[in-house]
Design a protein around this motif. Structure first.
Motif, PDB file in Angstrom:
ATOM      1  N   SER A 109     -91.510  78.833  62.175  1.00 37.00           N
ATOM      2  CA  SER A 109     -90.959  78.742  60.820  1.00 37.00           C
ATOM      3  C   SER A 109     -91.434  77.479  60.107  1.00 37.00           C
ATOM      4  O   SER A 109     -91.813  77.522  58.932  1.00 37.00           O
ATOM      5  CB  SER A 109     -89.429  78.771  60.874  1.00 37.00           C
ATOM      6  N   LEU A 110     -91.433  76.357  60.816  1.00 39.65           N
ATOM      7  CA  LEU A 110     -91.822  75.085  60.189  1.00 39.65           C
ATOM      8  C   LEU A 110     -93.301  75.065  59.835  1.00 39.65           C
ATOM      9  O   LEU A 110     -93.679  74.600  58.745  1.00 39.65           O
ATOM     10  CB  LEU A 110     -91.481  73.933  61.128  1.00 39.65           C
ATOM     11  N   LEU A 111     -94.148  75.552  60.723  1.00 40.55           N
ATOM     12  CA  LEU A 111     -95.580  75.578  60.427  1.00 40.55           C
ATOM     13  C   LEU A 111     -95.889  76.544  59.294  1.00 40.55           C
ATOM     14  O   LEU A 111     -96.762  76.272  58.450  1.00 40.55           O
ATOM     15  CB  LEU A 111     -96.364  75.964  61.680  1.00 40.55           C
ATOM     16  N   GLN A 112     -95.175  77.663  59.243  1.00 40.36           N
ATOM     17  CA  GLN A 112     -95.385  78.617  58.150  1.00 40.36           C
ATOM     18  C   GLN A 112     -94.930  78.031  56.825  1.00 40.36           C
ATOM     19  O   GLN A 112     -95.580  78.232  55.790  1.00 40.36           O
ATOM     20  CB  GLN A 112     -94.624  79.915  58.450  1.00 40.36           C
ATOM     21  N   ALA A 113     -93.819  77.288  56.821  1.00 39.59           N
ATOM     22  CA  ALA A 113     -93.361  76.650  55.588  1.00 39.59           C
ATOM     23  C   ALA A 113     -94.368  75.609  55.108  1.00 39.59           C
ATOM     24  O   ALA A 113     -94.652  75.519  53.901  1.00 39.59           O
ATOM     25  CB  ALA A 113     -91.997  75.998  55.824  1.00 39.59           C
TER      26      ALA A 113
ATOM     27  N   VAL B 191     -94.606  66.953  54.035  1.00 40.37           N
ATOM     28  CA  VAL B 191     -94.417  65.843  54.977  1.00 40.37           C
ATOM     29  C   VAL B 191     -93.193  66.100  55.853  1.00 40.37           C
ATOM     30  O   VAL B 191     -93.227  65.921  57.081  1.00 40.37           O
ATOM     31  CB  VAL B 191     -94.287  64.511  54.215  1.00 40.37           C
ATOM     32  N   GLN B 192     -92.079  66.533  55.228  1.00 37.60           N
ATOM     33  CA  GLN B 192     -90.876  66.828  55.997  1.00 37.60           C
ATOM     34  C   GLN B 192     -91.110  67.965  56.991  1.00 37.60           C
ATOM     35  O   GLN B 192     -90.648  67.899  58.141  1.00 37.60           O
ATOM     36  CB  GLN B 192     -89.727  67.190  55.046  1.00 37.60           C
ATOM     37  N   CYS B 193     -91.822  68.992  56.565  1.00 38.73           N
ATOM     38  CA  CYS B 193     -92.122  70.108  57.471  1.00 38.73           C
ATOM     39  C   CYS B 193     -92.945  69.630  58.662  1.00 38.73           C
ATOM     40  O   CYS B 193     -92.680  70.020  59.808  1.00 38.73           O
ATOM     41  CB  CYS B 193     -92.869  71.206  56.719  1.00 38.73           C
ATOM     42  N   ASN B 194     -93.926  68.768  58.411  1.00 37.05           N
ATOM     43  CA  ASN B 194     -94.774  68.279  59.500  1.00 37.05           C
ATOM     44  C   ASN B 194     -94.006  67.361  60.441  1.00 37.05           C
ATOM     45  O   ASN B 194     -94.252  67.360  61.657  1.00 37.05           O
ATOM     46  CB  ASN B 194     -95.994  67.552  58.925  1.00 37.05           C
ATOM     47  N   LYS B 195     -93.079  66.569  59.921  1.00 38.81           N
ATOM     48  CA  LYS B 195     -92.270  65.705  60.789  1.00 38.81           C
ATOM     49  C   LYS B 195     -91.466  66.532  61.786  1.00 38.81           C
ATOM     50  O   LYS B 195     -91.469  66.261  62.993  1.00 38.81           O
ATOM     51  CB  LYS B 195     -91.330  64.845  59.930  1.00 38.81           C
ATOM     52  N   TRP B 196     -90.779  67.536  61.274  1.00 45.92           N
ATOM     53  CA  TRP B 196     -89.971  68.373  62.163  1.00 45.92           C
ATOM     54  C   TRP B 196     -90.853  69.201  63.094  1.00 45.92           C
ATOM     55  O   TRP B 196     -90.505  69.419  64.263  1.00 45.92           O
ATOM     56  CB  TRP B 196     -89.056  69.279  61.347  1.00 45.92           C
ATOM     57  N   ALA B 197     -92.004  69.654  62.603  1.00 48.52           N
ATOM     58  CA  ALA B 197     -92.899  70.447  63.449  1.00 48.52           C
ATOM     59  C   ALA B 197     -93.457  69.607  64.591  1.00 48.52           C
ATOM     60  O   ALA B 197     -93.617  70.108  65.715  1.00 48.52           O
ATOM     61  CB  ALA B 197     -94.038  71.024  62.602  1.00 48.52           C
ATOM     62  N   VAL B 198     -93.759  68.335  64.337  1.00 49.52           N
ATOM     63  CA  VAL B 198     -94.260  67.450  65.393  1.00 49.52           C
ATOM     64  C   VAL B 198     -93.206  67.284  66.482  1.00 49.52           C
ATOM     65  O   VAL B 198     -93.506  67.377  67.687  1.00 49.52           O
ATOM     66  CB  VAL B 198     -94.666  66.090  64.800  1.00 49.52           C
ATOM     67  N   ILE B 199     -91.956  67.039  66.086  1.00 48.56           N
ATOM     68  CA  ILE B 199     -90.881  66.872  67.064  1.00 48.56           C
ATOM     69  C   ILE B 199     -90.694  68.153  67.884  1.00 48.56           C
ATOM     70  O   ILE B 199     -90.529  68.106  69.118  1.00 48.56           O
ATOM     71  CB  ILE B 199     -89.566  66.495  66.365  1.00 48.56           C
ATOM     72  N   VAL B 200     -90.721  69.307  67.223  1.00 52.25           N
ATOM     73  CA  VAL B 200     -90.521  70.578  67.928  1.00 52.25           C
ATOM     74  C   VAL B 200     -91.654  70.829  68.914  1.00 52.25           C
ATOM     75  O   VAL B 200     -91.421  71.264  70.059  1.00 52.25           O
ATOM     76  CB  VAL B 200     -90.395  71.727  66.911  1.00 52.25           C
TER      77      VAL B 200
END
Length: 486
Positions: A260-264, A277-286
């Motif tokens: 979901s985060l990478l698609q967003a 930037v926010q999407c990439n931050k959460w995607a990195v953590i996941v």
């Protein structure tokens, strides 16, 4: 002295005629566009009017808004008096000049509901930009009360924008919890009226409201029970995917959260840098929680280097498997992680750091004592050897390392690494890539627009030219929407 006074009196009207009329003229053109769309029942024209308003946002002044309200609304109407009361009374002279110019034009005695709602939207945008949050709250509440009495498809586009600014005005004052019941009621009304764009917007606002107060269970219950339909706005769909990714992350469903985060991040417009930037931050953590190491190119994207720097150093610590370095990075950027609301997720990464370090040890040593394992992992507990034994046993059970535990001698004996191509890992990697490409192809096919009844009737050359012109205009509007509306 008299000559200086005359020069000042001549200079002031010239400023008002050079700055205000240009913006006022554009607003009048937008008003005519809204009227045309309302009479023809074309929401596309209303969407274009909203996009054009975004380009004029920085040019709005109290005098310009006063003149436009005098032009669009009846002078003694309730909406006119209410909206005028929200505007600041600073530029008295300019207001008088604008009023004098607008009196010559006959105001609409019975304005369209779309034009009235647009006036509310215009004043609300101006108040938020001027940081007049108290007046913005009052204006947004009045506009929502007016919207509840309207059920027109041409109002839905303007209503969705008003919903967003309604929530924003309360969020800026820290009173977001006050409107949760109102947003739920509006979502119910939009569902009954089949206002799908309003449902999209209000669902995202409710999810944002719940996540703002860390109410993830309530957010998931609402999301799972909300009616589902095809997305009408790319921006709202991106926001929905982002909120869904955050919910899935908290619920430990990391695979779905990553998708979901990478698609967003991929669907978001290039102009929405902060959102990506926010999407990439959460995607990195996941991805780190999944045991993956993001590529360096993720942190080197244009305009994101400084914002993703803390997460780059965190990724480096996890990749090395150094627990001390991980702790120092977490302490160094603790304020950044708390601001991004990822601090609780980073606490979960400690186990991944230990597991990565243990994997590196098992590859480097064929046999190593548990005391040396605890020393290399830098375990700071009361009994590090016992902790190292439990960590090794759990890693062997989960399949993280290919080794055996010799409890009698206190050793960890690693097995010889075989050929990875003799296992199923290459097949799984190719399968994930192929599934990603097929999913992207299916989304692209669903996003295609086809002319209605193209298989039933043959169009003439004139209709074909008209259709092609409309398609070009629609493509231009969609491109402008991706850049301006996010």
């Amino acid at each position: 002295m008299t000559q200086d006074v005359e020069m000042k009196e001549q200079h002031q009207p010239s400023n008002s005629t050079t700055s205000s009329p240009s913006t006022l003229h554009h607003l009048k053109e937008i008003a005519s566009l809204i009227e045309t769309g309302a009479y023809a029942k074309e929401t596309r024209r209303i969407q274009r009017a909203v996009r054009l308003t975004n380009t004029l946002r920085r040019k709005l002044k109290a005098s310009v808004l006063y003149a436009f309200l005098n032009f669009a609304l009846s002078a003694g109407s309730e909406s006119f008096n209410r909206l005028i009361s929200y505007l600041p009374k600073e530029d008295e002279y300019e207001m008088e000049v604008d009023t004098a110019t607008s009196v010559t034009q006959a105001p609409a005695k019975h304005p369209l509901p779309e034009l009235e709602i647009y006036c509310y939207l215009l004043v609300l945008i101006f108040l938020i930009d001027q940081k007049k949050h108290i007046e913005a709250k009052a204006c947004s509440s009045a506009s929502i009360a007016r919207l509840k009495n309207l059920n027109r498809r041409t109002v839905d586009v303007l209503a969705s924008r008003l919903y967003s600014y309604y929530s924003l005005s309360y969020e800026l004052t820290g009173d977001l919890a006050e409107i949760r019941g109102s947003l739920l009621a509006l979502h119910r009304i939009a569902t009954l009226r089949h206002d799908e764009l309003g449902q999209e917007t209000l669902l995202n606002l409710l999810l944002r409201n719940y996540l703002h107060y860390n109410l993830y269970d309530q957010a998931e219950k609402l999301r799972s029970k909300a009616p589902r339909f095809e997305a009408h706005s790319n921006q709202q769909f991106c926001r929905y995917l982002f909120y869904l990714g955050k919910i899935r992350t908290i619920q430990l469903e990391y695979t779905d959260a990553k998708e979901s985060l990478l698609q967003a991040a991929r669907k978001a417009p290039a102009a929405a840098l902060a959102f990506r930037v926010q999407c990439n931050k959460w995607a990195v953590i996941v991805r780190l929680l999944l045991g993956e190491i993001p590529e360096r190119t993720v942190f080197m994207q244009k305009g994101m280097e400084s914002a993703l720097r803390p997460y780059f150093e965190l990724t480096n610590a996890v990749r090395i498997g150094d627990l001390e370095l991980f702790k120092s990075v977490a302490e160094k950027f603790s304020s950044t992680f708390s601001k991004d609301r990822t601090h609780n997720l980073i606490v979960r990464l400690r186990h991944n750091v230990i597991r990565t370090g243990l994997r590196n040890i098992s590859i480097s040593y064929s046999r190593i004592s548990l005391a040396d394992v605890a020393k290399k992992l830098r375990l700071d507990s009361a009994n590090p050897v016992a902790d190292a034994e439990s960590i090794v046993a759990k890693a062997i059970r989960d399949g993280a390392i290919d080794a055996t535990l010799d409890r009698a001698n206190g050793w960890m004996v690693s097995k010889e690494t075989g050929d990875i191509y003799s296992t199923n890992e290459p097949q799984l990697a190719f399968n994930s890539r192929i599934a990603f490409c097929l999913n992207m192809h299916n989304e692209a096919v669903r996003a295609l627009r086809f002319p209605p009844n193209s298989h039933k009737e043959k169009e003439s050359a004139e209709k074909r030219r008209e259709r092609q012109q409309q398609e070009q205009e629609l493509a231009k509007h969609i491109a402008e929407e991706d850049d301006d509306e996010f």
